[in-house]
Design a protein around this motif. Structure first.
Motif, mmCIF file in Angstrom:
data_model
loop_
_atom_site.group_PDB
_atom_site.id
_atom_site.type_symbol
_atom_site.label_atom_id
_atom_site.label_comp_id
_atom_site.label_asym_id
_atom_site.label_seq_id
_atom_site.Cartn_x
_atom_site.Cartn_y
_atom_site.Cartn_z
ATOM 1 N N SER A 17 0.730 -1.281 0.109
ATOM 2 C CA SER A 17 0.101 -0.031 -0.253
ATOM 3 C C SER A 17 0.689 1.359 -0.020
ATOM 4 O O SER A 17 2.189 1.175 0.200
ATOM 5 N N LYS A 77 -8.861 6.335 -3.896
ATOM 6 C CA LYS A 77 -8.712 5.606 -2.651
ATOM 7 C C LYS A 77 -9.493 6.544 -1.649
ATOM 8 O O LYS A 77 -9.557 7.851 -1.703
ATOM 9 N N SER A 82 -10.057 1.823 -4.081
ATOM 10 C CA SER A 82 -9.438 1.385 -2.693
ATOM 11 C C SER A 82 -10.277 1.901 -1.372
ATOM 12 O O SER A 82 -10.308 3.116 -1.404
ATOM 13 N N ILE A 130 -10.370 -2.709 -3.876
ATOM 14 C CA ILE A 130 -9.154 -3.229 -3.026
ATOM 15 C C ILE A 130 -9.490 -2.880 -1.602
ATOM 16 O O ILE A 130 -9.854 -1.856 -1.272
ATOM 17 N N TYR A 172 -4.372 -4.215 -0.203
ATOM 18 C CA TYR A 172 -3.190 -3.586 0.189
ATOM 19 C C TYR A 172 -2.636 -4.031 1.339
ATOM 20 O O TYR A 172 -3.777 -4.072 2.474
#
Length: 503
Positions: free
Chosen positions: A172, A310, A333, A379, A402
């Motif tokens: 990550s 993210k 993510s 993710i 991650y």
């Protein structure tokens, strides 16, 4: 004793029958805990400066040292623990915000540990991964929902850019500056050998690591540190950082003491200046604004690279993910509240956000209910600790995970949670040259490869035990999960049955 005196959390215990006064502990401790008294030929320790990093314990040749939790105590009080009292003293003394590193250490439920995996028996026989092929490869990116054919009936391949992973695990986002050059090199080299990816974080990409571009995910955060055309071109994918699990709603801050010549050049900021990235992107205040940045990055990279967004796991994460899926992003993510960090306000780290397990399940359910699950890959991140957590995450709906803290532990981190002071004794979260060299990237990258190789074997064993030979068959397959000690609402959000219930 001063009113603001805070007794040390840890005490260094030295066995003088074993200690040979070699002074290795004195040389190795960047916090200057140990000192030598010449006239007595004796090494002593100042407990107040000990961060419990275990460097001295690990390198003591005679095993003369150990570090113990102090037994100093306040009068028992359910509301006012020693931690609460000491924090009050610190803030009354300084007027400052408390800062902490790594993930939330408090005793919130860890749902991974309350979820069990199903196993095959007679009617659905298990698979032997040593003798039968097992597929752990995944592709991250938007999947085509329609099959198009030409006039001859042949399928027209119109696949959007994908990330190909030989294992559904990636390293990550950890920026250069927050972690060392040698740590980044270890992550990059391991990613190349494993056929996976590592994430630069918001600190740009060091010029030496462009060679690892095919295994690199670059990040675009609110500060835009180190972002330029070559940076985007070098990467396999681009990630827009909207949030972080350890500090939802909070921006980033890298102290100027960590910004030397190399970090300054990579981040494109002055040496010695604090790098502060604000919480919001000042050009993003809606999903429509986010869509503009997504497509700006796609235009800048000629539509050849997937774009990741993210976000932190918060209470309305499912609705947010739905909007992101419609924004044109290829991958989402989600970072849970136990995710690590180099530094965060303690109150934010320990009280804001929700567990990744609940967030992941809620997002997967929402996207499926809306019929848009194939538009994006998902993710999961935020304290994925082992291969079993990976398998459970995928069964809850993730395409991949991650890992950050687990990777740092493989490099030698002892979780002393003082990354923010920049004196990491293991050469990981530091920019001090003599400390950085303590992490040998030739050793570090191999330890990461060993860790991921071990996890891959374990993932294959667990899949085989479930009668599954492809990781894609496990994705979102919540029939393979059962809960233990969970209430009805938790089971409902997770979308699983309690242990003992039949399918």
């Amino acid at each position: 004793m001063a009113i603001n005196y805070v007794y040390p959390d840890y005490e260094v215990v030295r066995n003088y029958d074993r200690c040979i006064s070699c002074r290795a502990c004195e040389r190795q401790c960047s916090n200057e805990v140990h000192s030598f008294i010449e006239e007595e030929n004796k090494v002593i320790s100042d407990d107040a400066d000990c961060v419990n990093c275990h460097r001295c314990v690990s390198l003591c040749p005679t095993r003369a040292l150990k570090i113990v939790k102090t037994d100093h105590t306040f009068k028992a009080n359910a509301s006012w623990s020693a931690k609460n009292i000491n924090e009050i003293y610190k803030q009354a003394d300084t007027g400052g915000v408390l800062l902490s590193s790594m993930g939330n250490p408090n005793e919130f439920p860890i749902y991974w540990d309350k979820i069990l995996l199903n196993a095959s028996q007679v009617t659905n026989p298990s698979i032997d991964p040593l003798r039968e092929p097992m597929e752990t490869r995944v592709y991250l990116g938007a999947k085509s929902q329609d099959v198009k054919r030409d006039k001859d009936g042949k399928i027209i391949p119109e696949m959007t850019p994908q990330l190909k992973l030989d294992l559904p695990v990636m390293f990550s986002a950890m920026s250069y500056g927050s972690i060392s050059y040698n740590a980044h090199e270890s992550l990059a080299r391991a990613s190349k050998e494993l056929g996976i990816f590592y994430n630069t974080g918001e600190g740009g990409l060091h010029e030496d690591f462009y060679v690892y571009g095919p295994n690199t995910i670059v990040q675009v955060a609110s500060g835009r540190f180190g972002v330029h055309r070559q940076y985007l071109d070098a990467a396999a994918a681009v990630e827009i950082k909207m949030g972080q699990g350890a500090k939802p709603g909070i921006g980033g801050h890298l102290p100027g003491a960590k910004i030397g010549e190399d970090v300054s050049r990579t981040r494109m900021i002055p040496m010695g200046a604090d790098a502060i990235s604000p919480a919001p992107h000042h050009d993003i205040y809606s999903i429509e604004d986010l869509r503009q940045l997504v497509f700006s990055l796609k235009e800048a990279t000629a539509y050849k690279k997937p774009v990741i967004v993210k976000i932190a796991a918060v209470h309305n994460v499912a609705a947010i993910a739905s909007g992101i899926a419609r924004s044109g992003a290829d991958i989402i993510s989600i970072d849970g509240f136990r995710g690590g960090t180099g530094a965060a306000p303690t109150r934010i780290r320990d009280n804001v956000g929700i567990p990744i397990e609940l967030a992941l399940a809620a997002v997967d359910t929402r996207l499926r209910d809306e019929g848009i699950r194939d538009r994006v890959s998902v993710i999961a991140a935020g304290s994925v600790r082992n291969a079993a957590d990976v398998v459970k995450a995928i069964a809850l709906g993730a395409d991949a995970v991650y890992i950050g803290t687990a990777a740092l532990l493989a490099l030698g981190c002892h979780l002393c949670r003082t990354c923010n002071i920049g004196k990491c004794n293991w050469g990981i979260a530091t920019q001090v040259p003599e400390l950085v060299k303590r992490l040998n990237p030739d050793v570090g990258y191999k330890r990461l490869v060993n860790l991921m190789t071990a996890w891959k074997h374990e993932i294959e064993e667990m899949m085989g035990g479930m009668g599954i030979n492809s990781i894609e068959s496990l994705k979102g397959n919540r029939l393979m999960l059962r809960g233990v000690g969970l209430n009805e609402k938790e089971l409902e959000i997770l979308g699983i049955k309690h242990a003992g219930e039949s399918a």
